[in-house]
Enzyme design. Sequence first.
Site, PDB file in Angstrom:
ATOM      1  N   GLY A  93       0.807  -1.219   0.000  1.00  0.00           N
ATOM      2  CA  GLY A  93       0.000   0.000   0.000  1.00  0.00           C
ATOM      3  C   GLY A  93       0.834   1.260   0.000  1.00  0.00           C
ATOM      4  N   HIS A 102       2.159   4.510  -5.115  1.00  0.00           N
ATOM      5  CA  HIS A 102       2.703   5.661  -5.853  1.00  0.00           C
ATOM      6  C   HIS A 102       2.941   5.255  -7.299  1.00  0.00           C
ATOM      7  CE1 HIS A 102       6.411   3.448  -5.357  1.00  0.00           C
ATOM      8  NE2 HIS A 102       6.335   3.538  -4.029  1.00  0.00           N
ATOM      9  N   HIS A 121       4.394   1.755  -8.064  1.00  0.00           N
ATOM     10  CA  HIS A 121       3.424   0.656  -8.063  1.00  0.00           C
ATOM     11  C   HIS A 121       2.586   0.707  -9.347  1.00  0.00           C
ATOM     12  CE1 HIS A 121       3.932   1.373  -3.563  1.00  0.00           C
ATOM     13  NE2 HIS A 121       4.258   0.103  -3.672  1.00  0.00           N
ATOM     14  N   GLN A 143       7.649  -9.565   7.810  1.00  0.00           N
ATOM     15  CA  GLN A 143       8.883  -9.129   7.154  1.00  0.00           C
ATOM     16  C   GLN A 143       9.501  -7.895   7.813  1.00  0.00           C
ATOM     17  OE1 GLN A 143       6.783  -8.338   3.327  1.00  0.00           O
ATOM     18  NE2 GLN A 143       8.197  -6.626   3.143  1.00  0.00           N
ATOM     19  N   GLU A 174      12.480  -3.810  -9.580  1.00  0.00           N
ATOM     20  CA  GLU A 174      13.939  -3.938  -9.431  1.00  0.00           C
ATOM     21  C   GLU A 174      14.441  -3.038  -8.308  1.00  0.00           C
ATOM     22  OE1 GLU A 174      15.357  -3.005 -13.328  1.00  0.00           O
ATOM     23  OE2 GLU A 174      14.829  -4.989 -14.115  1.00  0.00           O
ATOM     24  N   GLN A 193      15.318  -8.668  -3.144  1.00  0.00           N
ATOM     25  CA  GLN A 193      14.004  -9.311  -2.978  1.00  0.00           C
ATOM     26  C   GLN A 193      13.583  -9.988  -4.282  1.00  0.00           C
ATOM     27  OE1 GLN A 193      10.411  -7.540  -0.936  1.00  0.00           O
ATOM     28  NE2 GLN A 193       9.906  -6.946  -3.026  1.00  0.00           N
TER      29      GLN A 193
HETATM   30  P1  AMP Z   1       6.097  -2.263  -1.542  1.00  0.00           P
HETATM   31  O1  AMP Z   1       4.691  -1.764  -1.459  1.00  0.00           O
HETATM   32  O2  AMP Z   1       7.121  -1.271  -1.146  1.00  0.00           O
HETATM   33  O3  AMP Z   1       6.265  -3.619  -0.905  1.00  0.00           O
HETATM   34  O4  AMP Z   1       6.366  -2.491  -3.090  1.00  0.00           O
HETATM   35  C1  AMP Z   1       5.522  -3.306  -3.869  1.00  0.00           C
HETATM   36  C2  AMP Z   1       6.212  -3.569  -5.179  1.00  0.00           C
HETATM   37  O5  AMP Z   1       6.438  -2.337  -5.854  1.00  0.00           O
HETATM   38  C3  AMP Z   1       7.583  -4.241  -4.995  1.00  0.00           C
HETATM   39  O6  AMP Z   1       7.747  -5.227  -5.999  1.00  0.00           O
HETATM   40  C4  AMP Z   1       8.530  -3.085  -5.173  1.00  0.00           C
HETATM   41  O7  AMP Z   1       9.805  -3.485  -5.641  1.00  0.00           O
HETATM   42  C5  AMP Z   1       7.803  -2.253  -6.210  1.00  0.00           C
HETATM   43  N1  AMP Z   1       8.268  -0.859  -6.162  1.00  0.00           N
HETATM   44  C6  AMP Z   1       8.394  -0.068  -5.075  1.00  0.00           C
HETATM   45  N2  AMP Z   1       8.909   1.126  -5.412  1.00  0.00           N
HETATM   46  C7  AMP Z   1       9.143   1.085  -6.755  1.00  0.00           C
HETATM   47  C8  AMP Z   1       9.675   2.005  -7.692  1.00  0.00           C
HETATM   48  N3  AMP Z   1      10.116   3.206  -7.333  1.00  0.00           N
HETATM   49  N4  AMP Z   1       9.764   1.620  -8.988  1.00  0.00           N
HETATM   50  C9  AMP Z   1       9.340   0.387  -9.364  1.00  0.00           C
HETATM   51  N5  AMP Z   1       8.816  -0.526  -8.528  1.00  0.00           N
HETATM   52  C10 AMP Z   1       8.719  -0.188  -7.238  1.00  0.00           C
END
Ligand code: AMP
Length: 279
Positions: A31, A34, A37, A61, A148, A153
Amino acid sequence: MKIITTAAEMMKFASEQQNDGSTVGFVPTMGALHRGHASLIRIAREHNAKTVVSVFVNPTQFNETSDLQNYPRTFDDDKALLEQEDVDVMFFPSADEVYPDSNLKHYKMDGLDEGMEGPNRPGHFNGVVQVVTRLFDLVKPTNAYFGEKDFQQLAIIKHMSQKLGYAVNVVGCPTIREADGLALSSRNTRLTTSGNQVANLIAQSLFQMKEGFDNGLNTDQVIELAEEELNRNANIDLEYLELVNPNTLLPATNHTSSIQACIAAWVDGVRLIDNLRVK
Ligand code: AMP
């Protein structure tokens, strides 16, 4: 857009798609959504009949309770973004739905968790694998999309889903950045205005390392260059800067042909990570 909150309903939707022969693209998130996502969601929509996005702040985690408590939760904004992006299902489960059994597994990650985030966030990747495998079981995706931005991860999820026998195609997607270079992150909302500028030095040092390799510098010289850039501001606290082989995540040497530079640093009490293919 359908909002699903229970495991049973999610599995029902998944088997309906399987019966219809519809491909399912899945984007797991925590969540505070941005543009980063949204970019994953757009790629998922382009390649699949149905798109499912989960929003779940996974407690297993987080290695620090305060980080879990401070993690931003913005349900209404997230729902609005997902509706705007034409997502079919927002999966928003409670922890009880994700973890009905308190007996959680421990996974061997074959060395991929030994560097970088691994030793600095004990238990973190085990929690990531726990949640991703459970979500894969519920959503049964054809393709799953990960950024990436979280380089280690992504490598671990690719390896573990294959090792554990999941028929899910794990797709890595490029990092989305602010105009000044800062990688978008849900954690950026906790930075002050000046902290935001300081945090930009992380991306700048990565860009400098790439330029350094392009200009023929060796690994020691490139690291020196990056540390100089990061030391320009006392409000940035470097946790690690590592040059690794992007496939094995083992430390790179001057003979390594492809190199990923990975950084974790603290600004304003917020832990930020970023990385870039520098060679
Ligand atoms: P999170 O909500 O932070 O767990 O991220 C969910 C997914 O979005 C994960 O696969 C992240 O690697 C990806 N993600 C987060 N920030 C970015 C970004 N700036 N650019 C591309 N993917 C992202």
